[in-house]
Design a protein around this motif. Structure first.
Motif, PDB file in Angstrom:
ATOM      1  N   ILE A   1       0.865  -1.180   0.000  1.00  0.00           N
ATOM      2  CA  ILE A   1       0.000   0.000   0.000  1.00  0.00           C
ATOM      3  C   ILE A   1       0.903   1.232   0.000  1.00  0.00           C
ATOM      4  CG2 ILE A   1      -1.858   1.246   1.168  1.00  0.00           C
ATOM      5  CD1 ILE A   1      -2.306  -1.399   2.799  1.00  0.00           C
ATOM      6  N   LYS A   2       0.690   2.100  -0.946  1.00  0.00           N
ATOM      7  CA  LYS A   2       1.481   3.329  -1.043  1.00  0.00           C
ATOM      8  C   LYS A   2       0.821   4.386  -0.166  1.00  0.00           C
ATOM      9  CE  LYS A   2       3.278   3.950  -5.087  1.00  0.00           C
ATOM     10  NZ  LYS A   2       3.490   4.299  -6.515  1.00  0.00           N
ATOM     11  N   LEU A   3       1.367   4.578   1.048  1.00  0.00           N
ATOM     12  CA  LEU A   3       0.741   5.466   2.026  1.00  0.00           C
ATOM     13  C   LEU A   3       1.141   6.925   1.838  1.00  0.00           C
ATOM     14  CD1 LEU A   3       1.019   3.188   5.190  1.00  0.00           C
ATOM     15  CD2 LEU A   3      -1.031   3.695   3.855  1.00  0.00           C
ATOM     16  N   GLY A   4       2.323   7.166   1.298  1.00  0.00           N
ATOM     17  CA  GLY A   4       2.690   8.529   0.922  1.00  0.00           C
ATOM     18  C   GLY A   4       3.378   9.371   1.974  1.00  0.00           C
ATOM     19  N   SER A   5       3.477   8.898   3.215  1.00  0.00           N
ATOM     20  CA  SER A   5       4.185   9.674   4.232  1.00  0.00           C
ATOM     21  C   SER A   5       4.746   8.738   5.295  1.00  0.00           C
ATOM     22  CB  SER A   5       3.264  10.703   4.900  1.00  0.00           C
ATOM     23  OG  SER A   5       2.381  10.092   5.829  1.00  0.00           O
TER      24      SER A   5
END
Length: 409
Positions: A318-322
């Motif tokens: 999952i690309k959570l971004g932070s």
């Protein structure tokens, strides 16, 4: 829609997929049972020997069972393998000699292999230190295998191709058995003597065949991942062509000893039992990945593999971004784990990894990734890799907390 309602909707949507996974589990379990029956496994095989480990009937029978399950000529299943990386390294050092070339065909290898190859570190006896050449085929702009380049990349000097089945810490799709079969065919068309070696970690029992069923010469993996069934305490395996397996075993022990030594420390029963449990445990983990991918896709996060796509391993990215969301996600998983729920995961250095890693691993076996765990390197785009789950209902409980934790940031 709150987190509970989202999960309930996802569970209802995925019922048909779950039913298909159960059918696959049944097929794979039959394959395991057939091998147990053919090798006449009995309670007397649970006893081990001490010292050198010579003439350990249980260990020798387990090797034969494992080989049959994997569709291989031979196998070595040993608690002396420290990790999947160790088993892979033994296979590479067993096959490759100075002046040979190794070609990685699906882009960069997993982080822990970089120092084995010699891409990081120095003076540790890497493959490059021993004069073994290394190349890698980069993925296409779409993150896929470059089939056109692969069709012209094998030379007379290419002794081994490294095929990493799982996505690892990347965003590329994990390989299917059909992908691996196609790679093997293309490689062998150019040089029939090139050894096709598959890093099989996270991929065992995902489909109804293994890479050695479709032409791979050698595979290796960890027993605290899929084939240990969540009960094996430590170890790894190598399976494939008999001469290559023995060459790898000589790197674990010593030339002249090879597969004939190594006490099993009264672990034979668990090793047999773990293999018996593995298809069921992998099936539950697969259900967990579908659930995780479906819910986070609905929340608007990029997921790999896509929510309803076939699985190539037990990992859902999952690309959570932070960094904050990555740490919060892992913290929620840790708090809903059976072991160490009171611990607070923090990023730290880990042996073999280039970046700091944050890891939730409240598992009965340390580092077991067939039990529910989640981790990710502290680097952009801050992807969390969820894996395992002894039953998908545990994944659902932990996932509800992770959704809420990430949503608060």
């Amino acid at each position: 829609m709150n987190s509970f309602e989202r999960l309930r909707e996802a569970e209802q949507t995925l019922l048909e997929i779950f039913s298909g996974i159960d059918a696959q589990v049944k097929h794979n379990l039959k394959r395991v049972l057939d091998a147990f029956r053919h090798q006449r496994v009995g309670a007397h095989h649970f006893a081990g020997v001490s010292g050198y480990g010579h003439d350990d009937l249980g260990r020798e029978t387990l090797d034969q069972v494992f080989a049959q399950v994997m569709g291989a000529e031979a196998a070595v299943v040993r608690v002396q393998f420290v990790s999947g990386t160790h088993a892979i390294a033994c296979a590479l050092y067993g096959v490759l000699r100075p002046g040979d070339e190794m070609l990685a065909v699906v882009g960069s290898p997993y982080d822990t292999l970089e120092e084995v190859i010699g891409l990081r570190g120095q003076g540790q006896g890497s493959l490059l230190d021993f004069g073994i050449k290394y190349r890698q085929l980069e993925l296409t702009d779409q993150g896929k295998i470059d089939w056109q380049k692969l069709s012209t990349s094998i030379t007379d000097n290419t002794r081994l191709v490294l095929i990493q089945r799982s996505c690892g810490y990347s965003w590329r799709p994990s390989l299917s058995i059909a992908d691996i079969e196609k790679i093997v065919y293309i490689v062998k068309q150019q040089n029939s003597h090139t050894v096709c070696f598959v890093d099989n970690c996270y991929g065992e029992f995902i489909e109804t065949k293994e890479p050695t069923h479709v032409g791979a010469d050698l595979i290796a993996g960890s027993l605290i991942k899929n084939p240990g069934g969540t009960v094996v305490s430590a170890g790894g395996y190598i399976a494939g062509r008999a001469d290559l397996v023995e060459a790898a075993a000589c790197r674990l022990t010593a030339p002249g000893i090879g597969s004939k030594g190594g006490a099993t420390f009264d672990q034979n029963r668990l090793l047999f039992q773990g293999l018996f449990l593995a298809p069921q445990m992998v099936g539950e983990a697969m259900k967990g990945t579908y659930l995780t991918g479906y819910v986070f896709d609905k929340l608007g996060y990029p997921v790999n593999p896509p929510p309803l796509a076939p699985r190539g391993d037990v990992i859902q990215a999952i690309k959570l971004g932070s960094a904050e969301k990555l740490i919060a996600f892992c913290k929620a998983i840790q708090q809903h784990s059976p072991i160490g729920s009171y611990l607070n995961p923090i990023p730290d250095d880990m042996p073999g990894y280039e970046s700091q890693v944050v890891m939730a691993g409240g598992t009965f076996i340390e580092g077991s990734t067939l039990e529910l765990s989640a981790d990710g390197p502290l680097r952009e785009p801050y992807v969390v890799y969820c894996q395992g789950g002894t039953h998908w209902t545990h994944v659902s409980i932990a996932l509800q907390a992770a959704i809420e934790a990430v949503g608060e940031i």
